[in-house]
Scaffold this motif. Structure first.
Motif, PDB file in Angstrom:
ATOM      1  N   ALA B  31     -36.243 -24.440 -42.070  1.00  0.00           N
ATOM      2  CA  ALA B  31     -37.225 -23.701 -41.264  1.00  0.00           C
ATOM      3  C   ALA B  31     -38.153 -22.852 -42.133  1.00  0.00           C
ATOM      4  CB  ALA B  31     -36.507 -22.832 -40.243  1.00  0.00           C
ATOM      5  N   PHE B  32     -37.591 -22.170 -43.152  1.00  0.00           N
ATOM      6  CA  PHE B  32     -38.433 -21.248 -43.929  1.00  0.00           C
ATOM      7  C   PHE B  32     -39.481 -21.988 -44.753  1.00  0.00           C
ATOM      8  CE2 PHE B  32     -36.568 -21.416 -48.290  1.00  0.00           C
ATOM      9  CZ  PHE B  32     -35.487 -22.229 -48.024  1.00  0.00           C
ATOM     10  N   THR B  33     -39.113 -23.120 -45.364  1.00  0.00           N
ATOM     11  CA  THR B  33     -40.123 -23.841 -46.144  1.00  0.00           C
ATOM     12  C   THR B  33     -41.156 -24.479 -45.228  1.00  0.00           C
ATOM     13  OG1 THR B  33     -38.615 -25.708 -46.237  1.00  0.00           O
ATOM     14  CG2 THR B  33     -38.815 -24.395 -48.217  1.00  0.00           C
ATOM     15  N   THR B  34     -40.707 -24.930 -44.041  1.00  0.00           N
ATOM     16  CA  THR B  34     -41.643 -25.565 -43.117  1.00  0.00           C
ATOM     17  C   THR B  34     -42.697 -24.569 -42.659  1.00  0.00           C
ATOM     18  OG1 THR B  34     -39.743 -26.818 -42.338  1.00  0.00           O
ATOM     19  CG2 THR B  34     -41.778 -27.055 -41.113  1.00  0.00           C
ATOM     20  N   ALA B  35     -42.229 -23.361 -42.286  1.00  0.00           N
ATOM     21  CA  ALA B  35     -43.173 -22.341 -41.828  1.00  0.00           C
ATOM     22  C   ALA B  35     -44.149 -21.992 -42.948  1.00  0.00           C
ATOM     23  CB  ALA B  35     -42.415 -21.099 -41.380  1.00  0.00           C
ATOM     24  N   PHE B  36     -43.625 -21.877 -44.161  1.00  0.00           N
ATOM     25  CA  PHE B  36     -44.523 -21.509 -45.251  1.00  0.00           C
ATOM     26  C   PHE B  36     -45.449 -22.669 -45.624  1.00  0.00           C
ATOM     27  CE2 PHE B  36     -45.731 -20.231 -49.585  1.00  0.00           C
ATOM     28  CZ  PHE B  36     -46.372 -19.066 -49.214  1.00  0.00           C
ATOM     29  N   ALA B  62     -46.414 -20.905 -36.191  1.00  0.00           N
ATOM     30  CA  ALA B  62     -46.871 -20.131 -35.036  1.00  0.00           C
ATOM     31  C   ALA B  62     -45.675 -19.648 -34.212  1.00  0.00           C
ATOM     32  CB  ALA B  62     -47.805 -20.981 -34.179  1.00  0.00           C
ATOM     33  N   VAL B  63     -44.737 -20.556 -33.982  1.00  0.00           N
ATOM     34  CA  VAL B  63     -43.551 -20.205 -33.195  1.00  0.00           C
ATOM     35  C   VAL B  63     -42.785 -19.060 -33.861  1.00  0.00           C
ATOM     36  CG1 VAL B  63     -41.236 -21.065 -32.663  1.00  0.00           C
ATOM     37  CG2 VAL B  63     -43.219 -22.366 -31.954  1.00  0.00           C
ATOM     38  N   VAL B  66     -44.756 -15.700 -33.574  1.00  0.00           N
ATOM     39  CA  VAL B  66     -44.683 -15.127 -32.226  1.00  0.00           C
ATOM     40  C   VAL B  66     -43.288 -14.533 -32.001  1.00  0.00           C
ATOM     41  CG1 VAL B  66     -44.692 -15.674 -29.761  1.00  0.00           C
ATOM     42  CG2 VAL B  66     -46.459 -16.628 -31.252  1.00  0.00           C
ATOM     43  N   TYR B  67     -42.273 -15.266 -32.420  1.00  0.00           N
ATOM     44  CA  TYR B  67     -40.891 -14.783 -32.279  1.00  0.00           C
ATOM     45  C   TYR B  67     -40.713 -13.456 -33.020  1.00  0.00           C
ATOM     46  CZ  TYR B  67     -35.798 -14.892 -32.221  1.00  0.00           C
ATOM     47  OH  TYR B  67     -34.485 -14.576 -32.030  1.00  0.00           O
ATOM     48  N   THR B  68     -41.298 -13.381 -34.219  1.00  0.00           N
ATOM     49  CA  THR B  68     -41.179 -12.154 -35.015  1.00  0.00           C
ATOM     50  C   THR B  68     -41.899 -10.985 -34.364  1.00  0.00           C
ATOM     51  OG1 THR B  68     -41.025 -13.501 -37.004  1.00  0.00           O
ATOM     52  CG2 THR B  68     -41.586 -11.190 -37.316  1.00  0.00           C
ATOM     53  N   ILE B  69     -43.021 -11.258 -33.720  1.00  0.00           N
ATOM     54  CA  ILE B  69     -43.743 -10.182 -33.032  1.00  0.00           C
ATOM     55  C   ILE B  69     -42.888  -9.630 -31.890  1.00  0.00           C
ATOM     56  CG2 ILE B  69     -45.740  -9.710 -31.555  1.00  0.00           C
ATOM     57  CD1 ILE B  69     -47.304 -11.705 -33.358  1.00  0.00           C
ATOM     58  N   VAL B  70     -42.158 -10.507 -31.207  1.00  0.00           N
ATOM     59  CA  VAL B  70     -41.339 -10.059 -30.074  1.00  0.00           C
ATOM     60  C   VAL B  70     -40.043  -9.398 -30.551  1.00  0.00           C
ATOM     61  CG1 VAL B  70     -40.162 -10.753 -27.961  1.00  0.00           C
ATOM     62  CG2 VAL B  70     -42.300 -11.870 -28.613  1.00  0.00           C
ATOM     63  N   PHE B  71     -39.310 -10.064 -31.442  1.00  0.00           N
ATOM     64  CA  PHE B  71     -37.959  -9.607 -31.788  1.00  0.00           C
ATOM     65  C   PHE B  71     -37.831  -9.026 -33.190  1.00  0.00           C
ATOM     66  CE2 PHE B  71     -36.967 -12.988 -28.585  1.00  0.00           C
ATOM     67  CZ  PHE B  71     -36.463 -12.138 -27.627  1.00  0.00           C
ATOM     68  N   GLY B  72     -38.906  -8.938 -33.930  1.00  0.00           N
ATOM     69  CA  GLY B  72     -38.791  -8.503 -35.315  1.00  0.00           C
ATOM     70  C   GLY B  72     -38.308  -9.649 -36.188  1.00  0.00           C
ATOM     71  N   ARG B  73     -37.975  -9.331 -37.450  1.00  0.00           N
ATOM     72  CA  ARG B  73     -37.657 -10.402 -38.401  1.00  0.00           C
ATOM     73  C   ARG B  73     -36.214 -10.877 -38.275  1.00  0.00           C
ATOM     74  NH1 ARG B  73     -40.024  -8.433 -44.046  1.00  0.00           N
ATOM     75  NH2 ARG B  73     -39.068 -10.389 -44.713  1.00  0.00           N
ATOM     76  N   LEU B 274     -32.030 -18.348 -28.612  1.00  0.00           N
ATOM     77  CA  LEU B 274     -33.459 -18.470 -28.313  1.00  0.00           C
ATOM     78  C   LEU B 274     -34.235 -18.997 -29.523  1.00  0.00           C
ATOM     79  CD1 LEU B 274     -34.874 -17.725 -25.672  1.00  0.00           C
ATOM     80  CD2 LEU B 274     -35.700 -15.671 -26.791  1.00  0.00           C
ATOM     81  N   LEU B 275     -33.890 -18.471 -30.698  1.00  0.00           N
ATOM     82  CA  LEU B 275     -34.575 -18.902 -31.916  1.00  0.00           C
ATOM     83  C   LEU B 275     -34.331 -20.388 -32.169  1.00  0.00           C
ATOM     84  CD1 LEU B 275     -36.211 -18.279 -34.435  1.00  0.00           C
ATOM     85  CD2 LEU B 275     -34.113 -17.562 -35.565  1.00  0.00           C
ATOM     86  N   ALA B 276     -33.065 -20.803 -32.038  1.00  0.00           N
ATOM     87  CA  ALA B 276     -32.750 -22.220 -32.235  1.00  0.00           C
ATOM     88  C   ALA B 276     -33.523 -23.065 -31.232  1.00  0.00           C
ATOM     89  CB  ALA B 276     -31.244 -22.438 -32.079  1.00  0.00           C
ATOM     90  N   ALA B 277     -33.581 -22.590 -29.982  1.00  0.00           N
ATOM     91  CA  ALA B 277     -34.262 -23.360 -28.931  1.00  0.00           C
ATOM     92  C   ALA B 277     -35.748 -23.524 -29.238  1.00  0.00           C
ATOM     93  CB  ALA B 277     -34.071 -22.681 -27.579  1.00  0.00           C
ATOM     94  N   VAL B 278     -36.419 -22.425 -29.626  1.00  0.00           N
ATOM     95  CA  VAL B 278     -37.860 -22.549 -29.867  1.00  0.00           C
ATOM     96  C   VAL B 278     -38.138 -23.400 -31.104  1.00  0.00           C
ATOM     97  CG1 VAL B 278     -38.590 -20.487 -28.627  1.00  0.00           C
ATOM     98  CG2 VAL B 278     -38.019 -20.295 -31.045  1.00  0.00           C
ATOM     99  N   LEU B 279     -37.240 -23.334 -32.092  1.00  0.00           N
ATOM    100  CA  LEU B 279     -37.463 -24.143 -33.299  1.00  0.00           C
ATOM    101  C   LEU B 279     -37.285 -25.635 -32.987  1.00  0.00           C
ATOM    102  CD1 LEU B 279     -35.858 -22.032 -36.152  1.00  0.00           C
ATOM    103  CD2 LEU B 279     -38.270 -22.559 -35.810  1.00  0.00           C
ATOM    104  N   VAL B 280     -36.287 -25.952 -32.164  1.00  0.00           N
ATOM    105  CA  VAL B 280     -36.098 -27.354 -31.768  1.00  0.00           C
ATOM    106  C   VAL B 280     -37.308 -27.808 -30.961  1.00  0.00           C
ATOM    107  CG1 VAL B 280     -34.740 -28.887 -30.283  1.00  0.00           C
ATOM    108  CG2 VAL B 280     -33.584 -27.313 -31.845  1.00  0.00           C
ATOM    109  N   TRP B 281     -37.737 -26.934 -30.057  1.00  0.00           N
ATOM    110  CA  TRP B 281     -38.906 -27.261 -29.234  1.00  0.00           C
ATOM    111  C   TRP B 281     -40.140 -27.520 -30.107  1.00  0.00           C
ATOM    112  CZ3 TRP B 281     -43.451 -24.321 -28.692  1.00  0.00           C
ATOM    113  CH2 TRP B 281     -44.339 -24.810 -27.740  1.00  0.00           C
ATOM    114  N   ALA B 282     -40.257 -26.745 -31.183  1.00  0.00           N
ATOM    115  CA  ALA B 282     -41.424 -26.903 -32.058  1.00  0.00           C
ATOM    116  C   ALA B 282     -41.316 -28.146 -32.939  1.00  0.00           C
ATOM    117  CB  ALA B 282     -41.605 -25.657 -32.921  1.00  0.00           C
ATOM    118  N   GLY B 283     -40.167 -28.807 -32.898  1.00  0.00           N
ATOM    119  CA  GLY B 283     -40.046 -30.080 -33.596  1.00  0.00           C
ATOM    120  C   GLY B 283     -39.396 -30.009 -34.958  1.00  0.00           C
ATOM    121  N   LEU B 284     -38.586 -28.975 -35.186  1.00  0.00           N
ATOM    122  CA  LEU B 284     -37.917 -28.890 -36.488  1.00  0.00           C
ATOM    123  C   LEU B 284     -36.777 -29.905 -36.571  1.00  0.00           C
ATOM    124  CD1 LEU B 284     -38.130 -26.984 -39.009  1.00  0.00           C
ATOM    125  CD2 LEU B 284     -36.017 -26.012 -38.186  1.00  0.00           C
TER     126      LEU B 284
END
Lengths: 160, 284
Positions: B31-36, B62-63, B66-73, B274-284
Motif C-alpha cells: 500500500a505505501f509504495t503504491t500510494a507514493f 486519494a483513498v 481522504v482516510y488520513t484527513i478523517v482518522f489521522g495517520r 475500514l482501512l482494509a475495506a477502502v484499500l480493497v475497494w480502491a483496487g489494491l
C-alpha cells in the motif's frame, strides 16, 4: 488553529491546480484534435480527387494483393518471464500472421495496482506488433515482465 | 473493561496493534509504495505536460489521503508494512538490549527534532527527479524497491547495490530510534503530514487537568508530540495514531471528543477494518 486552516487552504490549492492543469491540457488536446482532423479532411479530399483522376485514366481494375509475408506463424503461444515478485505468463494469439490478442495468464506475485498500471503495455505491444516497446514508468518491473514474456512467446511464434 | 489494570490494558492494546500490523503486512504490504507511486506519477505527468489520469496509483493515493484527513495517520501506525518492519526491528533491539543488560542507544531529542525535517528534503528530491522524468535512470537506488522485492521473495537484489545499502542503514536506524524512517525519511509521511486532520477523531488532552510537570504522553510518543488541548483544532501531522499516550496517561486525560475512552479498542478495530475495506475497494 492557524496551522489547520493553512493545511486546508494548501490542500484545496493543490487540488485546484491539478484540476486546472488537467482541464487546460484537455481543452488544448481538443483544439489540436480539431486542427488535425481538419487537416486530414483536407488532405483526404485532395487524395480523393487524385484517385478519381487515376480511375478515369485507367480502366485497369486489378486487385491489390494485401498479403504481406509475416514472420509469425498462426497459433497460440505462451511465454514466461520474471516480473516483480515472480513469474508472469502471457498468451498471444496469432491469426493471419498478425498478433491479435495478448492475455496475461498468471501473475500471482504481482501487486494488483502495479499490474493494472503495467497492463497498459499490452495495448502498445499489440499496436506495434512487437515486444520492443517502452515500459510503463512507475510500474517498471511488472511491465518489463509482461514485455519479456510477450517477447518469448513471439520468439516461439517465429521459430515454429 | 474497567477492571483491567493499566498494565494489562497496555498489553492487550499492544497485542491488538501487533496483530493488525501483522495482518496488513501479510495481505497489503504494497500500500505505501503504491500510494507514493501515485505522487510520483502526478509529477511525472506534469513534467511531460500530459494529463493526470485517475489510474490505480492515484486512486489508492486519494483513498489514503481522504482516510488520513478523517482518522489521522492510522495507516502509518497500523498498516504500513515499512512502519511495521521498523516497529518489529525496534522491539527486537530493545529485547536484545534487555537480555544483554545494555542501555538502548537513543538519539538526542533536539537532534530528532531537526532530523524530522529531512523527510521533506527527501520528498522534494524525489519529486524533482519524477518531474524531470529521471525515475527509470535511478532504478535500483530505492530502499523501498529492495524491501518490496525481498518481501515478495525475490532475492536477486545484486543489481540494486545502492538500494540494498540504503535499506541496511535504515534498518540500523530503525533499531536505534523508534519510527526512525517514518519520522525522519519517509516521503509519503511528509505528504501525510501536510494533510489537515478532522479534530474530533484525533487524540487531544484536557491540559487544565494535567499533573504539573508530567510529560508522560510526550515521553512515550514516538514523534515527541506535545498533545493539543481539547479546545484546539491544531492536530500534529506527525501523529501516527499509535495510541500509546492514551494508555500511559495516569489521569486518563487523553482521548477523542467524539468517543468515550472505553471505545478506544473498538475504534482501533473499526478503523483497521475500514482501512482494509477502502484499500480493497480502491483496487489494491
Amino acid at each position: 488553529m492557524n496551522r489547520c486552516f493553512i493545511k486546508i487552504i494548501n490542500l484545496l490549492l493543490v487540488l485546484g491546480i491539478i484540476f486546472g492543469y488537467n482541464m487546460t491540457l484537455e481543452s488544448r488536446a481538443k483544439e489540436n484534435e480539431i486542427a488535425k482532423l481538419q487537416a486530414e479532411l483536407e488532405s483526404s479530399n485532395n487524395q480523393l480527387e487524385k484517385y478519381d483522376e487515376v480511375l478515369k485514366a485507367s480502366d485497369n481494375t486489378e486487385g491489390v494483393d494485401g498479403n504481406v509475408e509475416s514472420e509469425y506463424k498462426d497459433g497460440v503461444y505462451e511465454g514466461t518471464a520474471k516480473g516483480y515478485g515472480g513469474d508472469i505468463t502471457v498468451e498471444i494469439t496469432i491469426k493471419g500472421g498478425v498478433m491479435k490478442d495478448l492475455k496475461i495468464l498468471s501473475a500471482s506475485n504481482e501487486d494488483g495496482a502495479y499490474l493494472a498500471m503495467a497492463s497498459a503495455i499490452v495495448k502498445d505491444i499489440l499496436k506495434n506488433q512487437s515486444a520492443e516497446v517502452d515500459t510503463v514508468s512507475g510500474a517498471t518491473y511488472s511491465s518489463t515482465g509482461i514485455k519479456n514474456a510477450a517477447g518469448k512467446a513471439l520468439e516461439k511464434a517465429r521459430d515454429n | 473493561m474497567n477492571k483491567l489494570t493499566p498494565q494489562k490494558k497496555r498489553k492487550i492494546n499492544a497485542c491488538v496493534r501487533g496483530g493488525i500490523q501483522l495482518l496488513f503486512f501479510a495481505f497489503m504490504p504494497s500500500a505505501f509504495t503504491t500510494a507514493f507511486a501515485g505522487v510520483k506519477y502526478i509529477f511525472t505527468q506534469v513534467g511531460k505536460s500530459e494529463t493526470i489520469e485517475f489510474n490505480s496509483f492515484v486512486k489508492i493515493l486519494a483513498v489514503l489521503l481522504v482516510y488520513t484527513i478523517v482518522f489521522g495517520r492510522f495507516f502509518c501506525g497500523y498498516a504500513c508494512a515499512f512502519g511495521s518492519l521498523g516497529d518489529a526491528i525496534r522491539a527486537i533491539y530493545i529485547k536484545a538490549c534487555g537480555k544483554l543488560k545494555k542501555k538502548p542507544f537513543t538519539i538526542d531529542e533536539k537532534i530528532r527534532k531537526v532530523l524530522a525535517y529531512t523527510k521533506y528534503a527527501v520528498l522534494v528530491i524525489i519529486l524533482i527527479v519524477s518531474f524531470k522524468g529521471m525515475n527509470s535512470k535511478l532504478k535500483g537506488t530505492s530502499a523501498w524497491d529492495v524491501f518490496s522485492m525481498l518481501r515478495a521473495g525475490n532475492t536477486k537484489i545484486g543489481e540494486y547495490v545502492v538500494g540494498s545499502v540504503a535499506l541496511l542503514s535504515i534498518v540500523i536506524g530503525m533499531a536505534v530510534c523508534e519510527r526512525f524512517f517514518c519520522r525522519f525519511l519517509c516521503p509519503m509521511g511528509a505528504v501525510f503530514s501536510f494533510m489537515p486532520v478532522f479534530p474530533p477523531f484525533s487524540l487531544r488532552r484536557k491540559r487544565s487537568e494535567c499533573i504539573n510537570g508530567c510529560s508522560g504522553c510526550k515521553r512515550v510518543c514516538p514523534s515527541d508530540i506535545e498533545l493539543s488541548d481539547t479546545t484546539s483544532i491544531d492536530i500534529s501531522g506527525e501523529c501516527f495514531q499509535c495510541g500509546k499516550c492514551v494508555d500511559v496517561c495516569p489521569k486518563q486525560n487523553i482521548g477523542r471528543t467524539l468517543l468515550p475512552q472505553s471505545f478506544e479498542l473498538c475504534f482501533t478495530i473499526v478503523r483497521a477494518v475500514l482501512l482494509a475495506a477502502v484499500l480493497v475497494w480502491a483496487g489494491l
